[in-house]
Every structure is written in structure tokens, then in C-alpha cells.
Design a protein around this motif. Structure first.
Motif, PDB file in Angstrom:
ATOM      1  N   ASP A  63       5.859  37.747  18.738  1.00 42.12           N
ATOM      2  CA  ASP A  63       6.217  37.790  17.319  1.00 42.12           C
ATOM      3  C   ASP A  63       7.119  38.982  16.969  1.00 42.12           C
ATOM      4  O   ASP A  63       7.565  39.111  15.827  1.00 42.12           O
ATOM      5  CB  ASP A  63       4.938  37.855  16.460  1.00 42.12           C
ATOM      6  CG  ASP A  63       4.077  36.615  16.646  1.00 42.12           C
ATOM      7  OD1 ASP A  63       4.656  35.538  16.905  1.00 42.12           O
ATOM      8  OD2 ASP A  63       2.837  36.725  16.542  1.00 42.12           O
ATOM      9  N   ILE A  64       7.324  39.875  17.942  1.00 40.67           N
ATOM     10  CA  ILE A  64       8.124  41.083  17.656  1.00 40.67           C
ATOM     11  C   ILE A  64       9.576  40.817  18.046  1.00 40.67           C
ATOM     12  O   ILE A  64       9.848  40.427  19.193  1.00 40.67           O
ATOM     13  CB  ILE A  64       7.591  42.301  18.458  1.00 40.67           C
ATOM     14  CG1 ILE A  64       6.089  42.504  18.196  1.00 40.67           C
ATOM     15  CG2 ILE A  64       8.380  43.562  18.135  1.00 40.67           C
ATOM     16  CD1 ILE A  64       5.442  43.553  19.087  1.00 40.67           C
ATOM     17  N   PRO A  65      10.523  41.024  17.134  1.00 38.77           N
ATOM     18  CA  PRO A  65      11.924  40.752  17.470  1.00 38.77           C
ATOM     19  C   PRO A  65      12.370  41.541  18.706  1.00 38.77           C
ATOM     20  O   PRO A  65      12.040  42.721  18.829  1.00 38.77           O
ATOM     21  CB  PRO A  65      12.704  41.226  16.234  1.00 38.77           C
ATOM     22  CG  PRO A  65      11.697  41.545  15.195  1.00 38.77           C
ATOM     23  CD  PRO A  65      10.339  41.518  15.774  1.00 38.77           C
ATOM     24  N   ASN A  66      13.047  40.871  19.601  1.00 38.16           N
ATOM     25  CA  ASN A  66      13.627  41.440  20.834  1.00 38.16           C
ATOM     26  C   ASN A  66      12.616  41.791  21.924  1.00 38.16           C
ATOM     27  O   ASN A  66      13.017  42.209  23.010  1.00 38.16           O
ATOM     28  CB  ASN A  66      14.449  42.721  20.566  1.00 38.16           C
ATOM     29  CG  ASN A  66      15.632  42.478  19.682  1.00 38.16           C
ATOM     30  OD1 ASN A  66      16.284  41.459  19.825  1.00 38.16           O
ATOM     31  ND2 ASN A  66      15.905  43.391  18.767  1.00 38.16           N
ATOM     32  N   PHE A  67      11.322  41.702  21.637  1.00 36.65           N
ATOM     33  CA  PHE A  67      10.330  42.113  22.636  1.00 36.65           C
ATOM     34  C   PHE A  67      10.229  41.041  23.720  1.00 36.65           C
ATOM     35  O   PHE A  67      10.167  39.841  23.407  1.00 36.65           O
ATOM     36  CB  PHE A  67       8.946  42.276  21.993  1.00 36.65           C
ATOM     37  CG  PHE A  67       8.342  43.631  22.195  1.00 36.65           C
ATOM     38  CD1 PHE A  67       8.887  44.737  21.573  1.00 36.65           C
ATOM     39  CD2 PHE A  67       7.213  43.799  22.996  1.00 36.65           C
ATOM     40  CE1 PHE A  67       8.326  45.994  21.746  1.00 36.65           C
ATOM     41  CE2 PHE A  67       6.649  45.049  23.169  1.00 36.65           C
ATOM     42  CZ  PHE A  67       7.197  46.150  22.549  1.00 36.65           C
ATOM     43  N   PRO A  68      10.165  41.472  25.007  1.00 35.41           N
ATOM     44  CA  PRO A  68       9.858  40.494  26.057  1.00 35.41           C
ATOM     45  C   PRO A  68       8.397  40.034  25.901  1.00 35.41           C
ATOM     46  O   PRO A  68       7.642  40.612  25.111  1.00 35.41           O
ATOM     47  CB  PRO A  68      10.009  41.308  27.346  1.00 35.41           C
ATOM     48  CG  PRO A  68      10.723  42.559  26.956  1.00 35.41           C
ATOM     49  CD  PRO A  68      10.382  42.817  25.524  1.00 35.41           C
ATOM     50  N   VAL A  69       8.027  38.995  26.619  1.00 34.47           N
ATOM     51  CA  VAL A  69       6.620  38.554  26.586  1.00 34.47           C
ATOM     52  C   VAL A  69       6.021  38.735  27.971  1.00 34.47           C
ATOM     53  O   VAL A  69       6.722  38.730  28.969  1.00 34.47           O
ATOM     54  CB  VAL A  69       6.480  37.076  26.132  1.00 34.47           C
ATOM     55  CG1 VAL A  69       6.896  36.906  24.693  1.00 34.47           C
ATOM     56  CG2 VAL A  69       7.278  36.144  27.032  1.00 34.47           C
ATOM     57  N   SER A  70       4.694  38.915  28.005  1.00 31.63           N
ATOM     58  CA  SER A  70       4.016  39.095  29.296  1.00 31.63           C
ATOM     59  C   SER A  70       3.808  37.747  29.963  1.00 31.63           C
ATOM     60  O   SER A  70       3.408  36.783  29.312  1.00 31.63           O
ATOM     61  CB  SER A  70       2.648  39.762  29.087  1.00 31.63           C
ATOM     62  OG  SER A  70       2.830  41.092  28.734  1.00 31.63           O
ATOM     63  N   THR A  71       4.063  37.700  31.274  1.00 32.91           N
ATOM     64  CA  THR A  71       3.889  36.437  32.000  1.00 32.91           C
ATOM     65  C   THR A  71       2.863  36.565  33.131  1.00 32.91           C
ATOM     66  O   THR A  71       2.693  35.649  33.915  1.00 32.91           O
ATOM     67  CB  THR A  71       5.231  35.979  32.613  1.00 32.91           C
ATOM     68  OG1 THR A  71       5.598  36.906  33.653  1.00 32.91           O
ATOM     69  CG2 THR A  71       6.350  35.904  31.587  1.00 32.91           C
ATOM     70  N   VAL A  72       2.190  37.722  33.206  1.00 31.19           N
ATOM     71  CA  VAL A  72       1.305  37.987  34.347  1.00 31.19           C
ATOM     72  C   VAL A  72      -0.156  38.043  33.898  1.00 31.19           C
ATOM     73  O   VAL A  72      -0.452  38.634  32.849  1.00 31.19           O
ATOM     74  CB  VAL A  72       1.674  39.359  34.997  1.00 31.19           C
ATOM     75  CG1 VAL A  72       0.899  39.574  36.285  1.00 31.19           C
ATOM     76  CG2 VAL A  72       3.153  39.455  35.240  1.00 31.19           C
ATOM     77  N   ALA A  73      -1.063  37.471  34.679  1.00 28.90           N
ATOM     78  CA  ALA A  73      -2.492  37.546  34.365  1.00 28.90           C
ATOM     79  C   ALA A  73      -2.931  39.006  34.311  1.00 28.90           C
ATOM     80  O   ALA A  73      -2.473  39.826  35.116  1.00 28.90           O
ATOM     81  CB  ALA A  73      -3.281  36.822  35.450  1.00 28.90           C
TER      82      ALA A  73
END
Ligand SMILES: O=P(O)(O)O[C@H]1O[C@H](CO)[C@@H](O)[C@H]1O
Ligand code: HPA
Length: 301
Positions: A63-73
Motif C-alpha cells: 500500500d506504500i507508494p514505490n515500496f517493493p513487496v516481500s516475496t520470501v517466507a
């Protein structure tokens, strides 16, 4: 267009222009009254470090502009603002890695946001494999120094045009990890009676995602590495570049095989299990470090 931008065009999708750092910072500051002084970057399985904060305001990375997202457990993907006693803090529950396919500018994006928000100190945590033969699973290693192995091959977060608003072109890295904070941590460790499983050592970053071969592990040992992981060094480098004070704590979640006769095989589930096992003591340690470092207002970086 300024000449540097023309020489090194940023890809369309890049998040790394000053305007983008500003936009994200302003967006966050408009959504919360928290004004953090300390940022905690939580490594694999260590997101629970944020649980002890009070008066929390939580944002999902997506939801944060420009922030990457986590893809790791083991990386929840939330940014948590909150108080540790009287100290306003921000916690990253999960960080980003080269092996996820992110550029180092994306990996380190949050660090510059912290700087623009007024953060002064960054506590980075991670899970790593122990190379030093004296290290045991569950030990906590205070990072004394690091080896930026991807950096040797040009995978370095400060490559490209230097933005003087953040720091100088050729930053010194011989004191990346604050001596004062390391000393403070050792004092707290001895007060807590946990000196028997806290060490100091050199962390080496590899890109991953595979764990090391035995020949690679032996090479790292010869190079002087005490532990190895796939994160942290880019964030520390960018933090130091922009004048933030850094402390690094690495949890030894497994022993790296240096011997062809060793049967045990490392896996990510084991890494997460050991992290969970040490959560409570790391919470206690982090809380005391944050409270004391603010009280003492140590000025040297
Ligand atoms: O460094 P963090 O993210 O704590 O986690 C470590 O554990 C994961 C491998 O199990 C890798 O991401 C490695 O870097
Ligand atoms: O043994 C390891 N190697 C690399 N990264 C790691 N993260 C946790 N353990 C390890």
C-alpha cells in the motif's frame, strides 16, 4: 535535463529518483504522527521484534507508494511505526533481496526514506550461516564488519550517479558499524547474562538464493568471514553513505558445511525455526539497545 541524468538514464520503472524518495516519505508522514528516530530492519523470521512496540501504526508494503513487496517466507511485508518506551521507532517486518529480482536501489529504498524522515540510527538484523568453527546455532553475532562480495562484482547500491543530497561519492566504510553501539550492546549482553552466546564477527553477503557449496564456504573462511547471508550489506552501505549510525545483529541459524563428510543439509525452514527460538532474547536486547542509545545520545557514528 541535468547532464548526469542524460549520461545515466534511470529505467522508467526505477524508484530511485530524489522525487520518488520524497514522495514516499511525504506520503508516510502524512499518514502518521510518528516521527521515528530509530529504524529496525527485521531479517528472516525476526519480524516479531516489532511486537513489543506500543501505539502502533501499521502499513502493508503493497500500500506504500514505490515500496517493493516481500516475496520470501518469514518476511511479513509490513512497516510498523511504534514506540519503544520513549523512543519513536519504525520497524521493517521483512526486507528485500537481490535474489528476489530486485535492483539494489529497490533493496535499499527504505533506508533513504528513513533518512528523509529523520531517523538517526538503524538496527539491522538478519539470519546467517555460521562459518567460524566456534559459532553455534542460536548464537547472536554483533556485526563488526562485512565483506560485500556482490559489490566486488559491480553489484553495489552506490554505483551510478551520486546524489550529493544523500552523501559523498566515495564514502568511507572502515567504520560502517558504530563502535559505540557495539560497546553498548556488549554491556547490555553482559547485564542480561547472555555473553555465552553473543559473539562479534565479520558477515559476508552473497547474492543467493542457493546456500553455499563446500568449496565456496571454505573460500569464505579463508577470506576471514565468520558468517554468511544474502542481505544487509546493501542497506548498511546506503545507511552509512547518508550518515546514519548502524548496528548489525546476525542470528546464526545454521552451521555452514565446510566438510564433505557432513550429512546435514541447510534449508530455509530451519532458518525460520531458529529465528523463532531466539525471538524473545532478541526482543529484549533490541528494546534495551534502543532505549539506552537514545538516552545516552551517542554522537559519534
Ligand atoms: O538475511 P535474511 O533476510 O535475514 O535471511 C537469510 O535467510 C534466508 C535463507 O534462509 C536468506 O534470505 C538469507 O539472507
Ligand atoms: O548458510 C547460509 N548461507 C547463506 N545465507 C544464509 N542465511 C541463513 N543461513 C545462511
Amino acid at each position: 535535463m541535468d547532464p548526469l541524468t542524460r549520461l545515466y538514464p534511470l529505467p522508467e520503472s526505477s524508484c530511485c529518483s530524489f522525487e520518488n524518495y520524497n514522495l514516499t516519505t511525504e506520503w508516510l508522514l502524512n499518514q502518521t504522527n510518528h516521527r521515528p528516530k530509530v529504524a529496525v530492519i527485521c531479517g528472516s523470521g525476526l519480524g516479531l521484534l516489532a511486537d513489543v512496540a506500543t501505539d502502533k501504526k501499521i502499513f502493508r508494503y503493497q500500500d506504500i507508494p514505490n515500496f517493493p513487496v516481500s516475496t520470501v517466507a518469514g518476511h511479513e511485508g509490513c512497516l510498523v511505526f511504534g514506540m519503544i518506551e520513549d523512543t519513536p521507532c519504525v520497524f521493517m517486518q521483512g526486507h528485500f533481496h537481490l535474489y528476489e529480482g530486485y535492483s539494489l536501489c529497490q533493496v535499499t529504498f527504505p533506508v533513504r526514506i528513513f533518512k528523509l524522515m529523520g531517523v538517526e540510527t538503524v538496527l539491522v538484523t538478519n539470519a546467517s550461516g555460521g562459518i567460524c568453527p566456534d559459532f553455534k546455532v542460536g548464537d547472536i553475532m554483533i556485526m563488526k564488519d562485512h565483506i560485500n562480495l556482490p559489490g566486488f562484482a559491480g553489484q553495489h547500491p552506490l554505483c551510478g550517479p551520486n546524489d550529493e543530497r544523500f552523501g559523498i561519492r566515495f564514502p568511507c566504510m572502515s567504520d560502517a558499524y558504530s563502535k559505540d553501539l557495539r560497546r553498548l550492546t556488549l554491556d547490555i549482553v553482559s547485564e542480561l547474562g547472555c555473553s555465552n552466546y553473543v559473539r562479534e564477527g565479520v558477515y559476508c553477503m552473497v547474492s543467493g538464493p542457493n546456500f553455499e557449496t563446500i568449496a565456496e564456504a571454505r573460500m569464505l573462511r579463508i577470506l576471514g568471514c565468520d558468517s554468511v547471508g544474502m542481505s544487509t550489506v546493501p542497506e548498511v552501505t546506503v545507511a552509512k553513505h547518508c550518515g546514519l549510525r548502524v548496528l548489525g545483529l546476525s542470528l546464526i541459524t545454521n552451521k555452514v558445511s565446510l566438510d564433505y563428510s557432513r550429512e546435514e543439509k541447510v534449508n530455509h525452514e530451519e532458518v525460520l525455526e531458529i529465528s523463532k527460538m531466539r525471538t524473545e532474547v532478541l526482543q529484549k536486547l533490541a528494546t534495551m539497545i534502543i532505549t539506552r542509545c537514545q538516552q545516552q545520545s551517542i554522537n559519534t557514528h
